[in-house]
Design a protein around this motif. Sequence first.
Motif, short mmCIF file in Angstrom:
data_model
loop_
_atom_site.label_atom_id
_atom_site.label_comp_id
_atom_site.label_asym_id
_atom_site.label_seq_id
_atom_site.Cartn_x
_atom_site.Cartn_y
_atom_site.Cartn_z
N LEU A 1 0.16 -9.59 -2.92
CA LEU A 1 1.39 -8.83 -3.14
C LEU A 1 2.14 -9.35 -4.36
N LEU B 1 3.91 -1.58 15.04
CA LEU B 1 4.81 -1.44 13.89
C LEU B 1 4.13 -1.96 12.63
N ALA B 2 3.56 -3.18 12.73
CA ALA B 2 2.87 -3.75 11.57
C ALA B 2 1.68 -2.88 11.19
N LEU C 1 -2.71 -0.30 -8.29
CA LEU C 1 -2.79 0.42 -7.02
C LEU C 1 -3.90 -0.14 -6.15
N GLU D 1 0.21 2.63 5.99
CA GLU D 1 0.85 3.40 4.92
C GLU D 1 0.68 2.71 3.57
N LEU D 2 0.81 1.37 3.59
CA LEU D 2 0.64 0.63 2.33
C LEU D 2 -0.79 0.79 1.82
N PHE E 1 -2.54 -3.30 -4.49
CA PHE E 1 -1.61 -3.03 -3.39
C PHE E 1 -2.35 -2.47 -2.18
N LEU F 1 2.89 0.30 9.24
CA LEU F 1 3.36 0.01 7.88
C LEU F 1 2.19 -0.39 6.98
N LEU G 1 -3.39 -6.76 5.44
CA LEU G 1 -2.32 -6.76 6.44
C LEU G 1 -2.73 -5.95 7.67
N LEU H 1 -1.13 5.05 0.79
CA LEU H 1 -0.34 5.62 -0.30
C LEU H 1 -1.01 5.43 -1.65
N PRO H 2 -1.49 4.21 -2.00
CA PRO H 2 -2.20 4.08 -3.28
C PRO H 2 -3.48 4.92 -3.31
N VAL I 1 -2.77 8.42 -4.45
CA VAL I 1 -2.53 8.48 -5.89
C VAL I 1 -3.84 8.31 -6.66
#
Lengths: 202, 481
Positions: free
Chosen positions: B16, B127-128, B109, B134-135, B112, B131, B119, B138-139, B142
């Motif tokens: 990160l 919850l983890a 990207l 999504e991390l 990430f 998230l 993760l 999302l890249p 793109v």
Amino acid sequence: MTAPLFVFYVLAGICVASAVTVISARNPVHSVLFLILAFFNAAGMFVLAGAEFLAMVLVVVYVGAVAVLFMFVVMMLDIDIVAVRQGFLRYLPVGALIGLVLLVELVLVFGTLGVGEVPFPAAEPTPAGVSNTEALGAVLYTDYFFAFQLAGIILLVAIIGAISLTLRDRGPLKRQDIGKQVHRERSASVRLARVESGKGLG
Amino acid sequence: MSLSYVFTTLPELALLVAGLLLVLLGAFRDGPRGAGLVTAGALAAMVLALVLVVLGDGTTASAFGDNFVVDGFASFLKVVVFLGAIGTLLIAQPYLRRSAVERFEYAVLVVFSTAGMALLLSANSFLALYLALELTSLPLYVLAAFQRDTLKSTEAGLKYFVLGALASGMLLYGISLVYGFTGTIAFDRLAELYLDGETRLPLGALVGLVFIAAGLAFKLGAVPFHMWTPDVYEGAPTPVTAFFAAAPKIAAMGLTIRVFIEPFGAYIADWQQIVIAVAIGSMVLGAFAAIGQRNIKRLMAYSGIGHVGYALVGLAAGTEQGVQSVLIYMTLYLFMTVGTFAVVIALRRRGQNLEEIDDFAGLGRQRPMLALATAIFMFSLAGIPPLAGFFGKLYVFLAAIEAGLVWLAVLGVLTSVVGAYYYLRIVKLMYFDAAPEPLDRGLDPELRTVITVSALVTALFVVMPSPLATSAATAAAALLQ
């Protein structure tokens, strides 16, 4: 029926109805307006559950920023709604059938059995003696530090993605370069020419 | 919170922080030179993260309350995911250089997204999990649209984004149901929910589990949530497709295993049938739908669906041996698929990248070494001994038989016979058909390295299977202890 329950059903009813209108309205501007109505009703339900901070955030962020942005986009883009709707009727029966099956399943699950005994007690929306905002603030940077940081990185990635997909080099733009301006010499821009009278520069 | 959290999360933290630094570097050093610098930095960061994972002491440690856990299982898969990310970033370089989409955001990207996968593999609560997912995703959306001037790439990105959002919605709905009926989203607490021998979930939580399974199946690209894969694989730039096929698929498989085995391990009777149904659907569709494909990327998409199906056969067993077999399978699949995509990127005629299956014609005469590597990958994907793919399938089917799922193993063997047809067709095209025009000569050093390493691992796994088998066994034992 108690008063809160009545209010809940009113809010929930309007929320679902406006959500349906969002996807069925002919005019995209109306869709966005109904989306805002749905957000307001959801905020009302948050208030009912005792989560007034979330309610305010929902109104400020979603209605105030996101929905207004949607409105801008919808008004600026020339969306041919007829073209978008093509195939809507063709896929409607299948989609409606799946939705209906899911609804029946969920009604059976929740209606006949109820929630029952929850093994671990769920978190209280309003802990005793602390205000809603204070309770959120107490855990956001401590217990949920990890999630909070991850959410921040996700937003950063979203920014990088949006920029890399849309930012284009627009060719030779005129940009101000102060260093270049300061270093400019007189000789680079002024030329003294001796012009004979009556002849011009030629 | 304590300082020890830093050491527990060191590989992810390194990725990160590197990502943040690389964004700055890229912003200040624009142009192709900057892109090269950022890519080198990204590769260095991923190698560093890989070394940090390998050097970890292998004990189970958790951080940030219930959210993050490092165990042998997570570490094993992180190594595999990092290898995949490094390999696909390497083979992306020649392609990006030539197609003039060399921008530094690509490497950023990828970093990430890889951090998100690490993760994800360490997520210990829903919850983890959400998230990190999504991390990761999302890249990827793109990246799919990275060639923004071509219609196909943009379409792939948009399609992936919309369907991915739908899958996230289903996952979240499932998580909220599980939370509502049990009162917790932490994996550890869910696992100790009914220690008194109760083996059925509350019905509401079971409905939630089904929704979670649907969301995970989407991320895996498994039937019936596979429909995005062929279009996205075909539309996305080839190195991005290679990345999709390698790293996220393995991370999603690791996540699926953890979710089913750890919090819901006691309720195997509830979820086994879901996994079996998904596995059968994926194997059958992967075998039959790939037959008619003409585009190699679409073919690899259907092949990927099929291979996820085979891997899920191991998960359906639900035993330690089953988990071990899935880990071995996915590791070997990584090498085969990255190698195949490296060949696809290397395949060019008059400067144009070739993507049709018929373009493999005549490869055997013109580029014997490249054809040999391709033949190794194809035979291995088909599962023909003594190549790696055969052993992957062997482990998986053995685990299924041990768990009493003999018919499932038989079905798997039958579908892999059907699947062998289209892999062998490529071999036939390469060696027995003539090319209409000569292919371009020369092989970029990055492609040469990746193809050589992948082909060697695939071909020589039979000589030394024990390192992978033992470490996979340790990883599986760490999860099921």
